[in-house]
Write a protein that holds these residues in place. Structure first.
Motif, PDB file in Angstrom:
ATOM      1  N   GLN A  21      -8.388  -5.372   9.952  1.00 29.62           N
ATOM      2  CA  GLN A  21      -7.560  -6.194   9.855  1.00 29.62           C
ATOM      3  C   GLN A  21      -7.688  -7.241   8.502  1.00 29.62           C
ATOM      4  O   GLN A  21      -6.752  -7.645   7.923  1.00 29.62           O
ATOM      5  N   ASP A  22      -8.950  -7.586   8.626  1.00 33.51           N
ATOM      6  CA  ASP A  22      -9.386  -8.710   7.213  1.00 33.51           C
ATOM      7  C   ASP A  22      -8.852  -7.684   6.134  1.00 33.51           C
ATOM      8  O   ASP A  22      -8.495  -8.460   5.010  1.00 33.51           O
ATOM      9  N   ALA A  23      -9.466  -6.318   5.904  1.00 30.54           N
ATOM     10  CA  ALA A  23      -9.081  -5.799   4.609  1.00 30.54           C
ATOM     11  C   ALA A  23      -7.689  -5.512   4.478  1.00 30.54           C
ATOM     12  O   ALA A  23      -7.423  -5.454   3.092  1.00 30.54           O
ATOM     13  N   LEU A  24      -6.809  -5.178   5.440  1.00 33.30           N
ATOM     14  CA  LEU A  24      -5.528  -4.987   5.345  1.00 33.30           C
ATOM     15  C   LEU A  24      -4.638  -6.315   4.764  1.00 33.30           C
ATOM     16  O   LEU A  24      -3.520  -6.344   4.527  1.00 33.30           O
ATOM     17  N   LYS A  25      -5.401  -7.401   4.957  1.00 28.59           N
ATOM     18  CA  LYS A  25      -4.565  -8.616   4.591  1.00 28.59           C
ATOM     19  C   LYS A  25      -4.625  -8.975   3.096  1.00 28.59           C
ATOM     20  O   LYS A  25      -3.743  -9.879   2.562  1.00 28.59           O
ATOM     21  N   SER A  26      -5.363  -8.068   2.215  1.00 28.99           N
ATOM     22  CA  SER A  26      -5.142  -8.357   0.550  1.00 28.99           C
ATOM     23  C   SER A  26      -3.770  -7.728   0.095  1.00 28.99           C
ATOM     24  O   SER A  26      -3.279  -6.846   0.564  1.00 28.99           O
ATOM     25  N   VAL A  32      -1.643  -0.166  -1.281  1.00 29.93           N
ATOM     26  CA  VAL A  32      -2.388   1.263  -0.981  1.00 29.93           C
ATOM     27  C   VAL A  32      -1.807   1.604   0.292  1.00 29.93           C
ATOM     28  O   VAL A  32      -1.332   2.730   0.519  1.00 29.93           O
ATOM     29  N   SER A  33      -1.485   0.781   1.214  1.00 34.15           N
ATOM     30  CA  SER A  33      -0.953   1.116   2.393  1.00 34.15           C
ATOM     31  C   SER A  33       0.324   1.586   2.393  1.00 34.15           C
ATOM     32  O   SER A  33       0.765   2.690   2.875  1.00 34.15           O
ATOM     33  N   ASP A  34       1.251   1.019   1.291  1.00 40.63           N
ATOM     34  CA  ASP A  34       2.398   1.649   1.184  1.00 40.63           C
ATOM     35  C   ASP A  34       2.485   2.987   0.574  1.00 40.63           C
ATOM     36  O   ASP A  34       3.288   3.837   1.097  1.00 40.63           O
ATOM     37  N   ASP A  35       1.553   3.163  -0.323  1.00 43.57           N
ATOM     38  CA  ASP A  35       1.509   4.555  -0.876  1.00 43.57           C
ATOM     39  C   ASP A  35       1.053   5.394   0.296  1.00 43.57           C
ATOM     40  O   ASP A  35       1.662   6.712   0.073  1.00 43.57           O
ATOM     41  N   VAL A  36       0.039   5.163   1.040  1.00 41.56           N
ATOM     42  CA  VAL A  36      -0.474   6.058   2.005  1.00 41.56           C
ATOM     43  C   VAL A  36       0.484   6.397   3.172  1.00 41.56           C
ATOM     44  O   VAL A  36       0.748   7.732   3.319  1.00 41.56           O
ATOM     45  N   LEU A  37       1.358   5.217   3.367  1.00 39.16           N
ATOM     46  CA  LEU A  37       2.383   5.679   4.352  1.00 39.16           C
ATOM     47  C   LEU A  37       3.616   6.643   3.812  1.00 39.16           C
ATOM     48  O   LEU A  37       3.926   7.370   4.475  1.00 39.16           O
ATOM     49  N   ALA A  38       3.873   6.438   2.630  1.00 39.98           N
ATOM     50  CA  ALA A  38       4.780   7.159   1.813  1.00 39.98           C
ATOM     51  C   ALA A  38       4.288   8.471   1.736  1.00 39.98           C
ATOM     52  O   ALA A  38       5.068   9.511   2.052  1.00 39.98           O
ATOM     53  N   ALA A  39       2.945   8.885   1.412  1.00 42.36           N
ATOM     54  CA  ALA A  39       2.483  10.209   1.277  1.00 42.36           C
ATOM     55  C   ALA A  39       2.563  10.750   2.723  1.00 42.36           C
ATOM     56  O   ALA A  39       2.805  12.081   2.930  1.00 42.36           O
ATOM     57  N   LYS A  65       5.568  -2.604   8.894  1.00 41.74           N
ATOM     58  CA  LYS A  65       5.690  -3.996   9.315  1.00 41.74           C
ATOM     59  C   LYS A  65       4.466  -4.487   9.823  1.00 41.74           C
ATOM     60  O   LYS A  65       3.657  -5.706   9.596  1.00 41.74           O
ATOM     61  N   ARG A  66       3.854  -3.538  10.838  1.00 41.28           N
ATOM     62  CA  ARG A  66       2.326  -3.704  11.302  1.00 41.28           C
ATOM     63  C   ARG A  66       1.255  -4.178  10.656  1.00 41.28           C
ATOM     64  O   ARG A  66       0.535  -4.969  10.745  1.00 41.28           O
ATOM     65  N   ILE A  67       1.264  -3.050   9.598  1.00 40.27           N
ATOM     66  CA  ILE A  67      -0.004  -3.101   8.483  1.00 40.27           C
ATOM     67  C   ILE A  67       0.205  -4.223   7.660  1.00 40.27           C
ATOM     68  O   ILE A  67      -0.776  -5.018   7.379  1.00 40.27           O
ATOM     69  N   GLY A  68       1.513  -4.519   7.004  1.00 40.98           N
ATOM     70  CA  GLY A  68       1.628  -5.481   6.235  1.00 40.98           C
ATOM     71  C   GLY A  68       1.899  -7.138   6.576  1.00 40.98           C
ATOM     72  O   GLY A  68       1.929  -7.983   6.080  1.00 40.98           O
ATOM     73  N   ASP A  69       1.583  -7.037   8.159  1.00 43.94           N
ATOM     74  CA  ASP A  69       1.916  -8.389   8.799  1.00 43.94           C
ATOM     75  C   ASP A  69       0.713  -9.240   8.530  1.00 43.94           C
ATOM     76  O   ASP A  69      -0.285  -8.954   8.749  1.00 43.94           O
ATOM     77  N   ARG A  70       0.870 -10.193   8.125  1.00 43.74           N
ATOM     78  CA  ARG A  70      -0.044 -11.492   7.412  1.00 43.74           C
ATOM     79  C   ARG A  70      -0.037 -12.274   8.648  1.00 43.74           C
ATOM     80  O   ARG A  70       0.207 -13.533   8.613  1.00 43.74           O
TER      81      ARG A  70
END
Length: 70
Positions: A21-26, A32-39, A65-70
């Motif tokens: 969760q901490d790492a995903l807040k940057s 990166v998450s957008d790229d991974v989800l698209a792939a 939405k869940r990953i990008g939620d800060r």
């Protein structure tokens, strides 16, 4: 779809981890998450022959939405 359900449960458990969760807040992680989800969505769409494009896109949006939620 038991395999998909198992993967989904493992992914949910992984995303609940505090360090994750901490790492995903940057900002970098957001890109990166957008790229991974698209792939992943593209691969899933290809694997299903485009039969579930709408459902795959909905799942990608919900995950974003869940990953990008800060």
């Amino acid at each position: 779809m038991a395999g998909f359900d198992d993967i989904s449960k493992k992914a949910q458990a992984f995303l609940k981890d505090g360090k994750v969760q901490d790492a995903l807040k940057s900002e970098k992680a957001e890109g990166v998450s957008d790229d991974v989800l698209a792939a992943v969505a593209k691969a899933a769409d290809k694997a299903t022959g485009g039969k579930h494009t709408d459902k795959i896109e909905q799942a990608r949006q919900q995950a974003d939405k869940r990953i990008g939620d800060r």
